[in-house]
Design a protein around this motif. Structure first.
Motif, PDB file in Angstrom:
ATOM      1  N   CYS A   1      75.011  77.730   1.576  1.00 26.49           N
ATOM      2  CA  CYS A   1      74.468  76.380   1.753  1.00 26.49           C
ATOM      3  C   CYS A   1      75.584  75.472   2.276  1.00 26.49           C
ATOM      4  O   CYS A   1      76.613  75.293   1.613  1.00 26.49           O
ATOM      5  N   ARG A   2      75.381  74.899   3.451  1.00 29.64           N
ATOM      6  CA  ARG A   2      76.454  74.151   4.107  1.00 29.64           C
ATOM      7  C   ARG A   2      76.233  72.638   4.096  1.00 29.64           C
ATOM      8  O   ARG A   2      77.124  71.886   4.457  1.00 29.64           O
ATOM      9  N   ASN A   3      75.058  72.186   3.720  1.00 26.27           N
ATOM     10  CA  ASN A   3      74.778  70.750   3.728  1.00 26.27           C
ATOM     11  C   ASN A   3      74.415  70.311   2.310  1.00 26.27           C
ATOM     12  O   ASN A   3      73.330  70.593   1.816  1.00 26.27           O
ATOM     13  N   ASP A   4      75.344  69.617   1.651  1.00 22.65           N
ATOM     14  CA  ASP A   4      75.134  69.208   0.255  1.00 22.65           C
ATOM     15  C   ASP A   4      74.168  68.035   0.117  1.00 22.65           C
ATOM     16  O   ASP A   4      73.739  67.724  -0.996  1.00 22.65           O
ATOM     17  N   MET A   5      73.821  67.388   1.226  1.00 22.96           N
ATOM     18  CA  MET A   5      73.023  66.161   1.148  1.00 22.96           C
ATOM     19  C   MET A   5      71.519  66.430   1.154  1.00 22.96           C
ATOM     20  O   MET A   5      70.749  65.630   0.630  1.00 22.96           O
TER      21      MET A   5
ATOM     22  N   GLU B   1      66.833  72.958   2.350  1.00 24.34           N
ATOM     23  CA  GLU B   1      67.837  73.980   2.646  1.00 24.34           C
ATOM     24  C   GLU B   1      67.171  75.332   2.888  1.00 24.34           C
ATOM     25  O   GLU B   1      67.522  76.061   3.819  1.00 24.34           O
TER      26      GLU B   1
ATOM     27  N   GLY C   1      74.078  69.423  -3.342  1.00 25.02           N
ATOM     28  CA  GLY C   1      75.379  69.098  -3.913  1.00 25.02           C
ATOM     29  C   GLY C   1      75.394  68.947  -5.419  1.00 25.02           C
ATOM     30  O   GLY C   1      76.449  69.108  -6.041  1.00 25.02           O
TER      31      GLY C   1
ATOM     32  N   LYS D   1      72.853  77.449  -6.719  1.00 25.42           N
ATOM     33  CA  LYS D   1      73.188  77.643  -5.299  1.00 25.42           C
ATOM     34  C   LYS D   1      73.087  79.119  -4.923  1.00 25.42           C
ATOM     35  O   LYS D   1      72.653  79.460  -3.817  1.00 25.42           O
TER      36      LYS D   1
END
Length: 639
Positions: free
Chosen positions: A76-80, A86, A160, A167
């Motif tokens: 997972c590269r986008n915490d927002m 996702e 995040g 995760k």
């Protein structure tokens, strides 16, 4: 058809050889378990197959158009963004197709000259979208997250704020939905409770593709695999069957190899005896015989294969230092909460001497907290917890906090048992595979499996008569789990164990306690017995004695049912008429040039139109069902 062919693969890290001449093949729809001790190279092989590592020799070939799915590829590269969004990134191509469809629909509302061309394009895109699963991808994403243990609220939390375990489950969800033809699953049941693991089992059983799964969960392997790869002594052996069947085949193979080896040695010794005898005769013809017999020995020695030595494994036992009373533990009307979070209430159960009691339940239900109440680490809101006479508790903490990070391995043990000599401490550590310089390893640098072995040694030396264990098989490879099972099976004390290891529960349990917010459900027996009783309880059908009903009442009830269905049919026909009028109105509005120029209005009306068409289709299906029922039952009425 082979989706993967591995030939002569090898891999070393410096002077340490991990894989040597590895050969195997994976066919379409193969469901393969991958076993071997920790550190044997299973994950290394996966990283080679996924392209993360390069092999030193050999090669592997995937079938034409075969995509390989591996969890590490789905970080997972986008915490927002939310967990749900996702997971939807797996369907980026479908979402692009969906946007293109929306554009074509918009152009249709504006078209004048190329209307027919746009209709054809819309039909083509609709077919492609449907064939690729576009109609269900959002539901599949949501159901996969729910199946892996996410709640409705957690699905929409930003990535995040999720825990490491959550995760990892996100990565697993993305891989399962990635439409790969070959999945490489590395410990997929980590972080999953029993309910989520059972969901994953059902998913994999119905998976339309091949997969190789590394797992220490033997119950899981038995459930989802039909072949087993074993990595031992740097080489791969393929067995037909699940984990339990593999164990039986391996034992038979090892016994057969041992017998062949021993018989060959006996034959060599027998021939050597003949040679010695011929030498004593010291005649020319005897030397001809000697040469012939020596050739026989050479042939046998050329085929002689000594069975491979088994990897080192721990082998130990638990022994209670004294006998407890018959009543070991009683928990009565016990409740626990943290602020507004009510974990459980009115928990009641008793444990007798030498019972083997397992507590199960979903993650977060309070199993560990219940153990800490029993140990006196937490204070209950209400209720009574009473220990019996002469009860000595030995505790295994799943998060492994009961270790001094400032010490090395030998002093962690020696400081607790100063009466032991250094030789005695080192012998005890050797049983748990800490030999030579390994005994001076710092605790803070140990792996999860090594820390688990130190904790088990501490438990063994404590000689407690009540073992309270919280997920004791976490961090242990299969060989170590089996050693722990054997030790617990022969233990003469009492056990209270929290575990999601169904294989362990099946082997040891005399009682299973299922913890819920409302208390404890108790089942006598092991895990399979619990499942049987639970299913039986869910499927209970109250059997009433047959009641005699006269023909008049039956006829009256039949006529009433027919009238009810006729009224439903009338309402359905009226609903169809109203729906089709609304469809016609919206279609007319969409043909209006002013409305067609308003993008937002067009999208809003198109959405309503699609919803009405869906409703109309459902109503038509209902209309057909009602008509069929009435035709069938009206005929019976006339008969």
């Amino acid at each position: 058809m082979a989706v993967l062919t591995v030939t002569g693969l090898s891999k070393s890290f410096g002077v340490l050889e991990i894989l040597k001449d590895v050969n195997f093949e994976v066919q379409k729809n193969d469901h393969i378990g991958f076993v071997g001790i920790n550190g044997s190279g299973k994950t290394t092989l996966f990283k080679i197959l996924s392209g993360d590592y390069i092999s030193d020799g050999g090669l592997f070939v995937t079938g034409k158009d075969v995509n390989v799915g591996y969890m590490e590829q789905h970080i997972c590269r986008n915490d927002m963004i939310s967990a749900y969004d996702e997971v939807l990134t797996v369907f980026n191509s479908l979402m692009e197709l969906e946007k293109e469809l929306e554009k074509v629909t918009l152009k249709l509302s504006e078209a004048t000259s190329d209307y027919d061309e746009l209709i054809l394009k819309q039909d083509r895109l609709n077919d492609e979208f449907a064939n690729l699963g576009g109609l269900t991808y959002r539901n599949r994403a949501r159901s996969t997250l729910m199946g892996l243990g996410f709640t409705e609220e957690q699905i929409y939390l930003p990535v995040g704020v999720l825990s490491g375990g959550q995760k990892a489950k996100l990565q697993l969800a993305k891989m399962l939905l990635s439409n790969a033809q070959l999945l490489l699953l590395d410990e997929p049941t980590n972080h999953l409770d029993i309910t989520a693991t059972e969901w994953l089992e059902d998913f994999l059983k119905n998976y339309n593709g091949a997969y190789i799964v590394i797992s220490h969960d033997r119950y899981f392997l038995d459930s989802v695999t039909s072949k087993t790869l074993e990595l031992e002594n740097k080489r791969i052996t393929l067995y037909k069957g699940n984990y339990t069947e593999y164990l039986m085949q391996k034992a038979e193979n090892e016994l057969s190899k041992q017998r062949v080896y021993e018989n060959t040695q006996k034959e060599i010794k027998r021939i050597e005896g003949i040679i010695e005898q011929q030498k004593r005769f010291n005649q020319e013809r005897n030397y001809i015989t000697i040469a012939s017999k020596q050739k026989s020995i050479d042939r046998l020695e050329a085929t002689l294969e000594k069975p491979a030595e088994k990897p080192e494994a721990i082998e130990f036992s638990f022994k209670a230092s004294r006998r407890s009373g018959n009543d070991v533990l009683a928990v009565k009307d016990t409740s626990l909460s943290f602020g507004d979070n009510n974990l459980f209430r009115e928990v009641n159960f008793e444990i007798k001497r030498q019972e083997r009691v397992f507590i199960i339940g979903p993650n977060g239900c309070g199993k560990t907290s219940l153990l800490k109440l029993i140990l006196g680490k937490y204070q209950a809101d209400c209720g009574l917890i009473k220990q019996g006479v002469n009860v000595d508790i030995g505790y295994y903490d799943q998060i492994q906090t009961d270790l001094d990070e400032s010490k090395d391995v030998i002093n962690e043990i020696w400081d607790l048992h100063p009466y032991m000599t250094q030789t005695e401490v080192r012998k005890a550590l050797a049983v748990f595979l800490f030999k030579g310089e390994d005994v001076f390893k710092p605790i803070k640098g140990l792996s999860g499996g090594e820390r688990a072995r130190v904790l088990l040694l501490k438990l063994m030396l404590a000689s407690s008569n009540l073992l309270v264990l919280d997920e004791p098989t976490n961090h242990l490879d299969i060989t170590s789990r089996e050693a722990l099972e054997d030790a617990l099976k022969d233990y003469d004390g009492t056990m209270l164990i929290v575990s999601h290891d169904r294989y362990l529960i099946n082997k040891l349990a005399t009682k299973v306690l299922y913890l819920t917010k409302e208390g404890i459900d108790e089942y006598i027996g092991n895990y399979d017995t619990y499942i049987e009783k639970k299913k039986a309880a869910e499927e209970v059908v109250i059997k009433e004695a047959p009641v005699k009903v006269n023909a008049y009442i039956l006829n009256k009830e039949r006529k009433a049912a027919i009238r009810k269905k006729q009224n439903e049919l009338k309402r359905c026909e009226q609903d169809i008429e109203n729906t089709e009028l609304q469809i016609a109105e919206i279609e007319e509005m969409l043909s209006d040039i002013e409305i067609a120029a308003d993008y937002n209005k067009t999208i809003e009306l198109s959405t309503k139109l699609q919803a009405l068409k869906d409703k109309d289709e459902e109503l038509m299906i209902l209309w057909e069902e009602l008509n069929e029922w009435l035709m069938e039952n009206t005929d019976k009425e006339e008969d």
